[in-house]
Design a protein around this motif. Structure first.
Motif, PDB file in Angstrom:
ATOM      1  N   GLN A 144     -16.190  14.629 -20.660  1.00 51.88           N
ATOM      2  CA  GLN A 144     -14.952  14.628 -19.887  1.00 51.88           C
ATOM      3  C   GLN A 144     -13.800  14.098 -20.728  1.00 51.88           C
ATOM      4  OE1 GLN A 144     -15.289  13.593 -15.700  1.00 51.88           O
ATOM      5  NE2 GLN A 144     -13.556  12.210 -15.882  1.00 51.88           N
ATOM      6  N   VAL A 145     -12.627  14.714 -20.542  1.00 55.27           N
ATOM      7  CA  VAL A 145     -11.381  14.237 -21.133  1.00 55.27           C
ATOM      8  C   VAL A 145     -10.392  14.050 -19.993  1.00 55.27           C
ATOM      9  CG1 VAL A 145      -9.502  14.699 -22.738  1.00 55.27           C
ATOM     10  CG2 VAL A 145     -11.813  15.516 -23.271  1.00 55.27           C
ATOM     11  N   THR A 146      -9.945  12.816 -19.796  1.00 55.30           N
ATOM     12  CA  THR A 146      -9.036  12.498 -18.697  1.00 55.30           C
ATOM     13  C   THR A 146      -7.732  11.963 -19.257  1.00 55.30           C
ATOM     14  OG1 THR A 146     -10.897  11.928 -17.254  1.00 55.30           O
ATOM     15  CG2 THR A 146      -8.714  11.166 -16.572  1.00 55.30           C
ATOM     16  N   GLU A 147      -6.636  12.650 -18.946  1.00 54.45           N
ATOM     17  CA  GLU A 147      -5.314  12.214 -19.390  1.00 54.45           C
ATOM     18  C   GLU A 147      -4.541  11.665 -18.203  1.00 54.45           C
ATOM     19  OE1 GLU A 147      -1.167  14.287 -20.827  1.00 54.45           O
ATOM     20  OE2 GLU A 147      -3.012  14.933 -21.833  1.00 54.45           O
ATOM     21  N   THR A 148      -3.990  10.465 -18.362  1.00 50.71           N
ATOM     22  CA  THR A 148      -3.159   9.855 -17.326  1.00 50.71           C
ATOM     23  C   THR A 148      -1.886   9.319 -17.973  1.00 50.71           C
ATOM     24  OG1 THR A 148      -4.325   7.740 -17.571  1.00 50.71           O
ATOM     25  CG2 THR A 148      -5.102   9.233 -15.840  1.00 50.71           C
ATOM     26  N   ARG A 149      -0.867   9.111 -17.149  1.00 50.27           N
ATOM     27  CA  ARG A 149       0.402   8.579 -17.636  1.00 50.27           C
ATOM     28  C   ARG A 149       0.865   7.433 -16.751  1.00 50.27           C
ATOM     29  NH1 ARG A 149       3.311  11.582 -21.402  1.00 50.27           N
ATOM     30  NH2 ARG A 149       2.366  13.597 -21.935  1.00 50.27           N
ATOM     31  N   ASP A 150       1.411   6.413 -17.401  1.00 51.66           N
ATOM     32  CA  ASP A 150       2.028   5.291 -16.709  1.00 51.66           C
ATOM     33  C   ASP A 150       3.407   5.101 -17.324  1.00 51.66           C
ATOM     34  OD1 ASP A 150       2.706   3.018 -15.352  1.00 51.66           O
ATOM     35  OD2 ASP A 150       1.236   1.710 -16.329  1.00 51.66           O
ATOM     36  N   GLY A 151       4.396   5.764 -16.724  1.00 50.68           N
ATOM     37  CA  GLY A 151       5.724   5.774 -17.326  1.00 50.68           C
ATOM     38  C   GLY A 151       5.670   6.485 -18.665  1.00 50.68           C
ATOM     39  N   PRO A 152       6.179   5.846 -19.741  1.00 47.60           N
ATOM     40  CA  PRO A 152       6.155   6.504 -21.052  1.00 47.60           C
ATOM     41  C   PRO A 152       4.798   6.412 -21.748  1.00 47.60           C
ATOM     42  CG  PRO A 152       7.182   4.351 -21.237  1.00 47.60           C
ATOM     43  CD  PRO A 152       6.902   4.563 -19.771  1.00 47.60           C
ATOM     44  N   GLY A 206       1.559   3.717 -33.872  1.00 47.69           N
ATOM     45  CA  GLY A 206       2.125   4.210 -32.620  1.00 47.69           C
ATOM     46  C   GLY A 206       1.086   4.651 -31.625  1.00 47.69           C
ATOM     47  N   LEU A 207      -0.180   4.574 -32.010  1.00 47.97           N
ATOM     48  CA  LEU A 207      -1.280   4.966 -31.142  1.00 47.97           C
ATOM     49  C   LEU A 207      -2.332   3.867 -31.167  1.00 47.97           C
ATOM     50  CD1 LEU A 207      -2.502   7.486 -29.530  1.00 47.97           C
ATOM     51  CD2 LEU A 207      -3.769   7.931 -31.640  1.00 47.97           C
ATOM     52  N   SER A 208      -2.772   3.445 -29.978  1.00 48.78           N
ATOM     53  CA  SER A 208      -3.886   2.500 -29.892  1.00 48.78           C
ATOM     54  C   SER A 208      -5.164   3.283 -29.624  1.00 48.78           C
ATOM     55  CB  SER A 208      -3.649   1.489 -28.764  1.00 48.78           C
ATOM     56  OG  SER A 208      -2.488   0.722 -29.018  1.00 48.78           O
ATOM     57  N   VAL A 209      -6.226   2.960 -30.357  1.00 51.98           N
ATOM     58  CA  VAL A 209      -7.509   3.636 -30.195  1.00 51.98           C
ATOM     59  C   VAL A 209      -8.563   2.588 -29.862  1.00 51.98           C
ATOM     60  CG1 VAL A 209      -9.218   5.152 -31.237  1.00 51.98           C
ATOM     61  CG2 VAL A 209      -6.810   5.350 -31.919  1.00 51.98           C
ATOM     62  N   ASP A 210      -9.170   2.695 -28.676  1.00 53.41           N
ATOM     63  CA  ASP A 210     -10.234   1.793 -28.254  1.00 53.41           C
ATOM     64  C   ASP A 210     -11.553   2.557 -28.262  1.00 53.41           C
ATOM     65  OD1 ASP A 210      -8.660  -0.629 -27.553  1.00 53.41           O
ATOM     66  OD2 ASP A 210      -7.745   0.748 -26.118  1.00 53.41           O
ATOM     67  N   VAL A 211     -12.589   1.952 -28.808  1.00 54.12           N
ATOM     68  CA  VAL A 211     -13.879   2.602 -28.989  1.00 54.12           C
ATOM     69  C   VAL A 211     -14.970   1.750 -28.356  1.00 54.12           C
ATOM     70  CG1 VAL A 211     -15.505   3.579 -30.659  1.00 54.12           C
ATOM     71  CG2 VAL A 211     -13.052   3.480 -31.211  1.00 54.12           C
ATOM     72  N   VAL A 212     -15.824   2.384 -27.552  1.00 55.11           N
ATOM     73  CA  VAL A 212     -17.030   1.736 -27.039  1.00 55.11           C
ATOM     74  C   VAL A 212     -18.193   2.684 -27.299  1.00 55.11           C
ATOM     75  CG1 VAL A 212     -18.236   0.794 -25.041  1.00 55.11           C
ATOM     76  CG2 VAL A 212     -15.753   0.514 -25.237  1.00 55.11           C
ATOM     77  N   LEU A 213     -19.159   2.223 -28.098  1.00 52.85           N
ATOM     78  CA  LEU A 213     -20.360   2.997 -28.396  1.00 52.85           C
ATOM     79  C   LEU A 213     -21.560   2.203 -27.906  1.00 52.85           C
ATOM     80  CD1 LEU A 213     -21.643   5.469 -29.888  1.00 52.85           C
ATOM     81  CD2 LEU A 213     -21.745   4.014 -31.928  1.00 52.85           C
ATOM     82  N   THR A 214     -22.433   2.821 -27.115  1.00 56.39           N
ATOM     83  CA  THR A 214     -23.576   2.109 -26.548  1.00 56.39           C
ATOM     84  C   THR A 214     -24.861   2.901 -26.762  1.00 56.39           C
ATOM     85  OG1 THR A 214     -23.305   3.135 -24.355  1.00 56.39           O
ATOM     86  CG2 THR A 214     -22.145   1.058 -24.752  1.00 56.39           C
ATOM     87  N   THR A 225     -17.235   6.254 -25.824  1.00 58.98           N
ATOM     88  CA  THR A 225     -15.988   6.340 -25.068  1.00 58.98           C
ATOM     89  C   THR A 225     -14.843   6.038 -26.029  1.00 58.98           C
ATOM     90  OG1 THR A 225     -17.031   5.590 -23.022  1.00 58.98           O
ATOM     91  CG2 THR A 225     -14.652   5.437 -23.131  1.00 58.98           C
ATOM     92  N   LEU A 226     -13.887   6.946 -26.089  1.00 57.43           N
ATOM     93  CA  LEU A 226     -12.690   6.765 -26.906  1.00 57.43           C
ATOM     94  C   LEU A 226     -11.472   6.833 -25.996  1.00 57.43           C
ATOM     95  CD1 LEU A 226     -13.481   9.165 -29.896  1.00 57.43           C
ATOM     96  CD2 LEU A 226     -13.343   6.675 -30.026  1.00 57.43           C
ATOM     97  N   ASN A 227     -10.581   5.871 -26.143  1.00 56.57           N
ATOM     98  CA  ASN A 227      -9.342   5.887 -25.362  1.00 56.57           C
ATOM     99  C   ASN A 227      -8.161   5.871 -26.314  1.00 56.57           C
ATOM    100  OD1 ASN A 227      -7.772   5.967 -23.032  1.00 56.57           O
ATOM    101  ND2 ASN A 227      -7.586   3.747 -22.948  1.00 56.57           N
ATOM    102  N   PHE A 228      -7.387   6.954 -26.326  1.00 56.00           N
ATOM    103  CA  PHE A 228      -6.190   7.074 -27.162  1.00 56.00           C
ATOM    104  C   PHE A 228      -4.975   6.781 -26.281  1.00 56.00           C
ATOM    105  CE2 PHE A 228      -9.386  10.048 -28.762  1.00 56.00           C
ATOM    106  CZ  PHE A 228      -9.464   9.698 -30.105  1.00 56.00           C
ATOM    107  N   THR A 229      -4.254   5.708 -26.598  1.00 53.91           N
ATOM    108  CA  THR A 229      -3.099   5.320 -25.788  1.00 53.91           C
ATOM    109  C   THR A 229      -1.846   5.344 -26.641  1.00 53.91           C
ATOM    110  OG1 THR A 229      -4.500   3.862 -24.453  1.00 53.91           O
ATOM    111  CG2 THR A 229      -2.124   3.549 -24.277  1.00 53.91           C
ATOM    112  N   ASP A 230      -0.877   6.163 -26.236  1.00 55.12           N
ATOM    113  CA  ASP A 230       0.396   6.231 -26.959  1.00 55.12           C
ATOM    114  C   ASP A 230       1.217   5.000 -26.651  1.00 55.12           C
ATOM    115  OD1 ASP A 230      -0.429   8.744 -27.701  1.00 55.12           O
ATOM    116  OD2 ASP A 230       0.719   9.773 -26.155  1.00 55.12           O
ATOM    117  N   SER A 231       1.807   4.406 -27.677  1.00 59.68           N
ATOM    118  CA  SER A 231       2.707   3.282 -27.483  1.00 59.68           C
ATOM    119  C   SER A 231       4.083   3.806 -27.111  1.00 59.68           C
ATOM    120  CB  SER A 231       2.789   2.443 -28.750  1.00 59.68           C
ATOM    121  OG  SER A 231       1.523   1.929 -29.092  1.00 59.68           O
ATOM    122  N   PRO A 232       4.756   3.184 -26.110  1.00 61.48           N
ATOM    123  CA  PRO A 232       6.093   3.665 -25.737  1.00 61.48           C
ATOM    124  C   PRO A 232       7.060   3.546 -26.900  1.00 61.48           C
ATOM    125  CG  PRO A 232       5.204   2.151 -24.088  1.00 61.48           C
ATOM    126  CD  PRO A 232       4.297   2.077 -25.282  1.00 61.48           C
TER     127      PRO A 232
END
Length: 233
Positions: A144-152, A206-214, A225-232
């Motif tokens: 699954q790839v889930t994209e969400t936005r919180d403001g910018p 400019g991009l935060s990358v969080d990684v969880v491998l189990t 699980t990889l989470n790519f978060t753009d910095s405003p």
């Protein structure tokens, strides 16, 4: 299966996606009133799951399950044929139109009920939903790839199985981050109850990358699980 091709079914919010088509015109969400004595909380707001625009609300109601289902059946029947079913402990109500797929999953909760009300704009699927930052060297089976936005701020959450195992996947991810010049923020390998966990975070300009491998044990598949978060800006 190709390493970057998602599975045809979502692992969460079961049953929401049907056959995928492309439409030049965006659908509008079905926005009817809540049942009486019912509260709603957003679970997904204007999200994109495997390329499909979606939204979902969690419902908590003083009404019994049948009254909750009847409320939405009466709302939706003007749009088309409403189907009732069951999925494990959940009673379900669904409607498929030429643009929207609506699903209500409900079950008893004390004297009342609780449910998940989901909508998918299946005609407006995006083909380019896989993050371009996804390491090509990783051999993964994307669920699954889930994209969400919180403001910018935009977040793209990728969940995948890794057939190559824990250590190979970790080494390839570390090598990818190094080749891209990402700065290490966190890098920890933990063991607990026979399971291995790798927790990592990177600052990728400019991009935060969080990684969880189990990996539950030495014989189990690894899950990433990889989470790519753009910095405003």
């Amino acid at each position: 299966m190709s390493p970057r091709r998602p599975l045809p079914r979502l692992q969460g919010l079961a049953g929401l996606l049907m056959a995928l088509c492309v439409s030049a015109h965006a659908a509008s969400w079905e926005d009817g009133p809540l049942p009486p004595r019912t509260q709603a909380q957003w679970a997904l707001v204007a999200a994109v799951v495997n390329g499909v625009p979606m939204q979902a609300q969690q419902l908590h109601s003083e009404l019994p399950v049948q009254q909750l289902l009847s409320h939405y059946e009466n709302q939706w029947k003007r749009l088309g044929s409403v189907k009732m079913g069951r999925q494990g402990p959940w009673q379900t109500l669904s409607l498929h139109t030429d643009q929207l797929h609506l699903v209500l999953q409900a079950q008893a909760d004390g004297a009342g009920s609780r449910g998940l009300l989901s909508q998918a704009q299946w005609r407006d699927v995006r083909r380019d939903f896989m993050p371009v930052e996804m390491p090509a060297a990783l051999r993964t089976q994307v669920n699954q790839v889930t994209e969400t936005r919180d403001g910018p701020r935009r977040s793209r959450l990728v969940t995948a199985a890794c057939p190559d195992g824990f250590e190979i996947t970790r080494q390839r991810m570390v090598a990818h981050a190094r080749s891209k010049g990402w700065t290490v923020v966190t890098d920890q390998v933990l063991r607990k109850d026979g399971a291995r966990h790798w927790l990592a975070a990177y600052d990728a300009m400019g991009l935060s990358v969080d990684v969880v491998l189990t990996q539950a044990d030495g014989a189990s598949a690894s899950h990433l699980t990889l989470n790519f978060t753009d910095s405003p800006t």
